[in-house]
Design a protein around this motif. Structure first.
Motif, PDB file in Angstrom:
ATOM      1  N   LEU A 187      33.499  40.405  35.920  1.00  0.00           N
ATOM      2  CA  LEU A 187      34.588  39.302  36.793  1.00  0.00           C
ATOM      3  C   LEU A 187      34.380  38.633  37.787  1.00  0.00           C
ATOM      4  N   GLU A 188      33.821  39.874  38.995  1.00  0.00           N
ATOM      5  CA  GLU A 188      33.469  38.053  40.665  1.00  0.00           C
ATOM      6  C   GLU A 188      32.089  38.095  39.689  1.00  0.00           C
ATOM      7  N   LEU A 246      33.483  34.740  38.344  1.00  0.00           N
ATOM      8  CA  LEU A 246      34.244  33.954  39.239  1.00  0.00           C
ATOM      9  C   LEU A 246      32.932  33.080  40.373  1.00  0.00           C
ATOM     10  N   HIS A 267      38.536  30.972  31.537  1.00  0.00           N
ATOM     11  CA  HIS A 267      37.544  31.775  31.384  1.00  0.00           C
ATOM     12  C   HIS A 267      36.633  32.050  29.858  1.00  0.00           C
ATOM     13  N   ASP A 290      45.293  37.965  37.962  1.00  0.00           N
ATOM     14  CA  ASP A 290      43.511  38.570  37.359  1.00  0.00           C
ATOM     15  C   ASP A 290      42.748  38.517  37.557  1.00  0.00           C
ATOM     16  N   PHE A 291      42.772  37.673  39.197  1.00  0.00           N
ATOM     17  CA  PHE A 291      40.832  37.418  39.779  1.00  0.00           C
ATOM     18  C   PHE A 291      41.185  37.144  40.890  1.00  0.00           C
TER      19      PHE A 291
END
Length: 636
Positions: A377-378, A381, A416, A426-427
């Motif tokens: 996820l990072e 991002l 996403h 979520d982020f």
């Protein structure tokens, strides 16, 4: 004759002398040579050629003896002058010469020491003697070119000193050694410096604990022993202080360092004997339990640590409560490298931290999967802004008196490519930890300003439609924050009254002076300011006048309990009354039904927001809504 010889030597000691006599006396000949004559000749037994040969031999022998004497004098001078101790071992007689300096190195004199090898070898530390004997054996056996070894020698006054000995052997025609000589140097000070450097390389200067490098080495050895089946199971505890950053940010690094030292001392006093405690860096510590019978032993160690941290730390004249979160990993054949075990312990620690401060968690496979998901996820991002994957959404804020649209709260969504539409929960935390939250905030401000200018020009009737943007401390504490806002306003030709910045009390308290200065600058530029989630943070109603805000937003938790909880009703009534006295507007968020909307209106709340009116919508839907000029029924 002999008397004449002695007198000549006294006057001309540098000239070789031959005794030429008519007496054939063997005893006299021996005495003459003993007194220094180079030869003893009887006149009746020699001719001219014999005499000439005797003179040549006398001169050569004298020169050879003189050179030997000078060489011996130089050797004696060097032996006295050098800082090294010299030794010369005659292997045929097993006699050893030790120079005065060699003797002084071990606290003796030449008179007190015997010329035997035992005087040397019996002084060598028992742990070092096998290595010295092995090095000597290999050199005398021609398995190594020289003899060189470092060892400890017992000093006459007690204790041991480090020595370095070097030497070379001489071999006869058959290859047998008959002599070995060399020097001995006192390297005690060098060894002390090396030990200090090694200690410093493996220890943390602040706490004195072993550092990450040393812990990594010891963990690697433990994994190797465990892999060979030669050691018992073990465990690693990864510890991180809770809210340490708040201490550093609010009270400074000196107080923070003092707290770390006190924390390390308490940890050291809590850990079991034989374990290894290390500071990995910052406020992170690790504990290696080298041999455990059951996982419960690791859990018990974690519980003892957490119990010890319940007592306050007295630092810089103040009492601090510093809990920690602990992650536990147990040795397993699945671990091949130290970093793998530390990684999983770190993941377990973060899991414990998310469940609340002062707890522990044992790592399991689900945590690893979760960690991989967060890592992915990072990574996504960091690419999302470049790829244009973020979307801005708008939730209407309604004037409760008229039922008309007053403005919008702008909210971010992430489209996403694989996981679909993601919500902030979520982020956003991952974005903050990755250091890209401020970039995302800047993108949101630009987007909000763009739509605020566009839609106000198209649809505003009288007072401007306001657009609220949430501020994080990551952005507002950046030095150029207010310059950035002014630049966006200039680029979009925006009426500053149409942009409202929302900030929570919790964010303000992280750096109150800096943040309040930035907020005051925004107010001077006529931007609107809103205190978000009011009533849930650190401040009291009495400190409300300190904030340069024109709006309060009541947290949804109070709104949801409004109709059945008298305390929530009284709190909302008090907030609205105080806000009215301070000429501030009040927004209530989380309105889910008409009953709540009407109750809030009756308490004097000016604006309402929630799913009763509308959920967050995208830009296209928002444009359609504005064209419709909607009105919501609130009043009976």
């Amino acid at each position: 004759g002999i008397q004449t010889l002695v007198k000549l030597q006294e006057h001309v000691p540098d000239i070789p002398i031959i005794v030429l006599t008519g007496l054939s006396d063997e005893a006299m000949a021996v005495e003459a040579v003993r007194q220094g004559a180079q030869d003893y000749l009887v006149k009746s037994q020699i001719d001219g050629r014999s005499l000439a040969r005797a003179v040549r031999y006398a001169i050569e022998r004298f020169r050879t003896l003189e050179a030997l004497r000078e060489s011996q004098e130089r050797y004696a001078l060097v032996a006295r002058a050098t800082n090294d101790g010299l030794w010369d071992w005659d292997l045929s007689t097993d006699q050893v010469y030790y120079s005065p300096r060699w003797c002084a190195m071990v606290g003796t004199t030449e008179e007190e020491i015997q010329p035997t090898p035992d005087e040397w070898f019996q002084r060598i530390h028992p742990e070092d003697r096998p290595a010295v004997e092995q090095a000597l054996y290999e050199h005398l056996g021609r398995h190594r070119p020289d003899f060189e070894v470092e060892y400890r020698m017992r000093h006459q006054e007690g204790g041991y000193r480090w020595m370095r000995s070097r030497g070379l052997a001489l071999f006869d025609a058959n290859g047998h050694p008959y002599r070995i000589a060399g020097s001995q140097t006192d390297i005690t000070q060098r060894k002390r410096v090396e030990a200090r450097l090694l200690h410093d390389a493996h220890h943390d200067p602040l706490t004195g604990l072993p550092n990450r490098t040393y812990f990594h080495q010891q963990l690697e050895q433990a994994l190797a022993r465990r892999g060979n089946g030669t050691d018992a199971p073990f465990a690693v505890l990864f510890m991180d202080m809770d809210r340490f950053k708040l201490v550093n940010d609010s009270l400074g690094h000196l107080v923070g360092d003092e707290l770390l030292r006190a924390f390390a001392i308490r940890l050291r006093n809590t850990t079991p004997p034989g374990s290894l405690l290390a500071r990995l860096g910052g406020d992170e510590f690790a504990l290696l339990l080298p041999a455990i019978s059951t996982p419960e032993e690791a859990v018990q160690s974690a519980q003892r640590i957490l119990q010890a941290m319940k007592h306050p730390f007295h630092v810089a004249g103040q009492d601090f409560y510093a809990t920690c979160s602990i992650g536990i990993t147990l040795s397993s054949p699945a671990y091949a490298r130290p970093e793998e075990m530390l990684r999983d312990a770190d993941n377990a620690m973060y899991r414990a931290k998310t469940l609340g401060p002062g707890g522990y968690q044992i790592f399991d496979a689900a945590m690893h999967t979760r960690a991989l998901t967060l890592w992915q996820l990072e990574r996504d991002l960091r690419q999302a802004l470049q790829r244009g994957e973020f979307r801005i959404y708008f939730q209407p804020i309604v004037a409760l008196e008229s039922g008309k649209l007053g403005g919008f709260e702008t909210l971010v969504r992430w489209k996403h490519p694989q996981r679909g539409l993601l919500y902030p929960k979520d982020f956003l935390q991952v974005a903050e930890e990755a250091g890209i939250l401020a970039l995302l905030d800047r993108w949101m401000i630009r987007q909000a300003a763009h739509y605020a200018r566009r839609w106000n020009r198209c649809y505003a009737n009288g007072s401007p439609i306001f657009f609220s943007v949430n501020l994080s401390d990551a952005l507002i504490r950046e030095p150029d924050f207010t310059r950035f806002v002014r630049a966006v306003q200039a680029e979009t030709d925006l009426d500053p009254r149409s942009l409202k910045f929302e900030i929570t009390e919790t964010v303000i308290m992280k750096d109150m002076t800096t943040i309040l200065q930035a907020l005051a600058e925004l107010r001077r530029q006529n931007f609107q300011l809103c205190i978000d989630d009011f009533g849930t943070g650190y401040s009291s109603l009495g400190s409300l006048h300190l904030y340069p805000a024109d709006t309060l937003k009541i947290d949804r938790s109070f709104v949801q309990r409004l109709c059945e909880d008298n305390n929530s009703q009284e709190l909302v009534r008090t907030i609205t009354t105080l806000a009215r006295d301070l000429e501030m507007d009040v927004v209530a968020e989380g309105i889910e039904n008409l009953e709540q909307a009407r109750f809030l209106h009756s308490l004097g709340c000016k604006y309402g927001q929630g799913v009763y009116f509308a959920s967050a919508i995208d830009a296209h839907q928002c444009d359609t809504l504005l064209r419709q000029k909607p009105t919501w029924a609130v009043k009976p």
